[in-house]
Design a protein around this motif. Structure first.
Motif, mmCIF file in Angstrom:
data_model
loop_
_atom_site.group_PDB
_atom_site.id
_atom_site.type_symbol
_atom_site.label_atom_id
_atom_site.label_comp_id
_atom_site.label_asym_id
_atom_site.label_seq_id
_atom_site.Cartn_x
_atom_site.Cartn_y
_atom_site.Cartn_z
ATOM 1 N N GLY A 155 0.507 -1.339 0.036
ATOM 2 C CA GLY A 155 -0.151 -0.566 -0.098
ATOM 3 C C GLY A 155 0.631 1.090 -0.577
ATOM 4 O O GLY A 155 0.852 1.819 -0.425
ATOM 5 N N LEU A 156 1.790 1.494 0.690
ATOM 6 C CA LEU A 156 3.131 2.657 0.475
ATOM 7 C C LEU A 156 3.081 2.945 -0.363
ATOM 8 O O LEU A 156 3.220 4.000 -0.647
ATOM 9 C CB LEU A 156 3.928 1.734 2.196
ATOM 10 C CG LEU A 156 3.029 2.209 3.225
ATOM 11 C CD1 LEU A 156 4.593 2.066 4.797
ATOM 12 C CD2 LEU A 156 2.677 3.937 3.791
ATOM 13 N N ALA A 157 4.233 1.241 -1.444
ATOM 14 C CA ALA A 157 4.761 1.316 -2.158
ATOM 15 C C ALA A 157 4.136 1.847 -3.338
ATOM 16 O O ALA A 157 3.982 3.193 -4.312
ATOM 17 C CB ALA A 157 4.493 -0.525 -2.775
ATOM 18 N N LEU A 158 2.089 1.666 -3.663
ATOM 19 C CA LEU A 158 1.066 2.494 -4.124
ATOM 20 C C LEU A 158 1.305 4.100 -3.812
ATOM 21 O O LEU A 158 0.848 4.391 -4.639
ATOM 22 C CB LEU A 158 -0.293 1.706 -4.393
ATOM 23 C CG LEU A 158 -0.208 -0.087 -4.683
ATOM 24 C CD1 LEU A 158 -1.264 -0.644 -4.509
ATOM 25 C CD2 LEU A 158 0.314 -0.128 -6.106
ATOM 26 N N THR A 159 1.271 4.414 -3.076
ATOM 27 C CA THR A 159 0.588 5.458 -2.903
ATOM 28 C C THR A 159 2.004 6.507 -3.030
ATOM 29 O O THR A 159 2.081 7.799 -3.564
ATOM 30 C CB THR A 159 0.540 6.120 -0.970
ATOM 31 O OG1 THR A 159 2.043 5.390 -0.490
ATOM 32 C CG2 THR A 159 -0.207 5.113 0.096
ATOM 33 N N CYS A 160 2.917 5.905 -3.477
ATOM 34 C CA CYS A 160 4.973 6.544 -3.663
ATOM 35 C C CYS A 160 5.201 6.920 -4.955
ATOM 36 O O CYS A 160 5.226 8.160 -6.100
ATOM 37 C CB CYS A 160 5.694 5.874 -2.915
ATOM 38 S SG CYS A 160 6.310 6.297 -1.475
ATOM 39 N N LEU A 161 3.908 6.040 -5.531
ATOM 40 C CA LEU A 161 4.256 5.700 -7.060
ATOM 41 C C LEU A 161 3.355 6.895 -7.970
ATOM 42 O O LEU A 161 3.740 7.174 -8.865
ATOM 43 C CB LEU A 161 3.280 4.795 -7.821
ATOM 44 C CG LEU A 161 4.431 3.261 -7.657
ATOM 45 C CD1 LEU A 161 3.318 2.199 -8.519
ATOM 46 C CD2 LEU A 161 5.556 3.751 -8.588
ATOM 47 N N LEU A 162 2.096 6.998 -7.020
ATOM 48 C CA LEU A 162 0.898 8.199 -7.328
ATOM 49 C C LEU A 162 1.638 9.603 -7.012
ATOM 50 O O LEU A 162 1.544 11.295 -7.900
ATOM 51 C CB LEU A 162 -0.056 8.299 -6.266
ATOM 52 C CG LEU A 162 -0.967 7.400 -6.297
ATOM 53 C CD1 LEU A 162 -2.142 7.412 -5.360
ATOM 54 C CD2 LEU A 162 -1.204 7.345 -7.614
ATOM 55 N N VAL A 163 2.494 9.849 -6.598
ATOM 56 C CA VAL A 163 3.298 11.588 -5.181
ATOM 57 C C VAL A 163 3.902 11.779 -7.202
ATOM 58 O O VAL A 163 3.703 12.936 -7.331
ATOM 59 C CB VAL A 163 4.592 10.976 -4.601
ATOM 60 C CG1 VAL A 163 5.680 12.503 -4.616
ATOM 61 C CG2 VAL A 163 3.732 10.481 -3.722
ATOM 62 N N PRO A 164 4.677 11.345 -8.470
ATOM 63 C CA PRO A 164 5.096 12.119 -9.149
ATOM 64 C C PRO A 164 4.290 12.567 -9.963
ATOM 65 O O PRO A 164 4.061 13.709 -10.376
ATOM 66 C CB PRO A 164 6.099 10.968 -10.297
ATOM 67 C CG PRO A 164 6.144 10.008 -9.234
ATOM 68 C CD PRO A 164 4.868 9.953 -8.128
#
Length: 380
Positions: free
Chosen positions: A75-84
């Motif tokens: 879940g944390l990885a998916l949220t980080c992918l959204l940041v850019p």
């Protein structure tokens, strides 16, 4: 799961929590928001951390902690992918709230796994190493994110975090259910901590991390406005005082051993904590960094002393005692990462630092007055 895998996972998970902190001036300019609004990105993640320890315990009583850890890392990885891909500050704020809901699940899962896997002195040793990994994650998360902003873009660091979390989550193998004790009656034990000594000590912990979160969150703005440091890389390296200060926590066992009364020791350290903040006011850059190192040293000594102290004097079960400790700790961090910023943006660094000194002195007063109840004995 091998222990070194857990430590690496801990470091990367703390990257997620602290990556935005040295970037606050940059984010403030990029999204055209105030310093306090930029600081709220930390508040958004810390508020869930203030309440989660008493909530996720129920989930972990029924589920394998490695399963929860793996899912939360994904879940944390998916949220980080959204940041850019974000273009508005509000979108980033929502992502930080989501991360704030996932972070305590990951952290609680790791500590639960350690508690289930190891016993006695080995448990104490492993937990100490785990805490060291969280400190390393906090430091390197700040430094590396600042360096990425300098040489690449700050969004690139989130892509690196995302890929790393996906890889680490994929390496977790869930072979069997760990033996986890039930915690269905957690709230029924809260009455055990409702005595003046416990509450005052928890209050002092709240004040301690309120001050720490405030200074670290608005440190980039102070460095920019007071010392004209614009480079995010230079801002990131100032956080080395954080790492040096963390080494001071190694002195805590010796200080406790040589002190006749732990509460009296903590009172003196709180006074030192307050003085280190005052030393930041008239300082040049070198003196400021020295004072900042003293500040971090005092915080880590208080933290590493109050954590075992509260377990010693608490009549409640360890799960409740430590859960409430973490709740007070991060509640202080959540409020400290936002409200002092309002003072900073309206009245400047001087009144900002004086306000933090006042909170610090309140914490010292609480721990001093808690001495009268030290006759309470622990039953846990």
């Amino acid at each position: 799961m091998r222990f070194y895998q857990l430590l690496i996972s801990s470091v990367v998970i703390f990257f997620v929590l602290y990556a935005p902190q040295p970037l606050m001036p940059l984010l403030s300019l990029e999204f055209n928001v105030s310093a306090a609004s930029a600081g709220s990105l930390m508040t958004a993640t810390m508020i869930p951390l203030a309440i989660a320890p008493l909530i996720y315990g129920f989930v972990l009583a029924k589920e394998n902690p490695l399963k929860i850890l793996k899912l939360s890392m994904i879940g944390l990885a998916l949220t980080c992918l959204l940041v850019p891909f974000i273009t508005e500050f509000n979108h980033f704020f929502i992502i930080r709230i989501c991360q704030g809901l996932l972070l305590p699940a990951a952290l609680t899962s790791m500590t639960t796994y350690i508690a289930c896997r190891y016993q006695g002195l080995e448990l104490q040793k492993k937990m100490g190493i785990y805490i060291a990994s969280t400190i390393a994650g906090g430091f390197f998360g700040r430094v590396i994110s600042a360096s990425f902003a300098e040489f690449f873009t700050w969004q690139d660091f989130y892509l690196v975090i995302a890929v790393t979390l996906f890889v680490l989550a994929g390496l977790i193998r869930i072979k069997k259910q760990l033996a986890i004790s039930a915690t269905s009656s957690v709230f029924s034990h809260l009455k055990d901590i409702q005595n003046p000594t416990m509450l005052k000590t928890y209050g002092a912990v709240f004040c301690m991390f309120f001050c720490f979160a405030a200074i670290l969150n608005y440190l980039p703005f102070i460095l920019r406005d007071k010392f004209d440091i614009q480079s995010t890389q230079q801002i990131g390296f100032v956080y080395i005082g954080y790492l040096l200060g963390a080494l001071a926590s190694l002195l805590s066992p010796w200080l406790v051993k040589t002190s006749a009364n732990t509460f009296k020791l903590l009172t003196y350290v709180f006074l030192f904590y307050s003085c280190s903040i005052l030393l930041m006011i008239p300082a040049d850059l070198i003196s400021f960094m020295v004072a900042f190192t003293f500040f971090c040293s005092a915080m880590f000594i208080i933290h590493s002393t109050t954590a075992p102290l509260i377990n010693k004097i608490s009549p409640a079960t360890p799960s409740v005692t430590n859960g409430v400790y973490v709740s007070f700790y991060y509640c202080g961090g959540a409020l400290g990462s936002y409200f002092p910023g309002l003072i900073y943006q309206h009245w400047g660094a001087l009144y900002f630092l004086l306000a933090i000194v006042l909170v610090c002195l309140i914490g010292g007063g609480l721990i001093y007055s808690a001495r009268s109840g030290t006759e309470i004995t622990a039953t846990s």
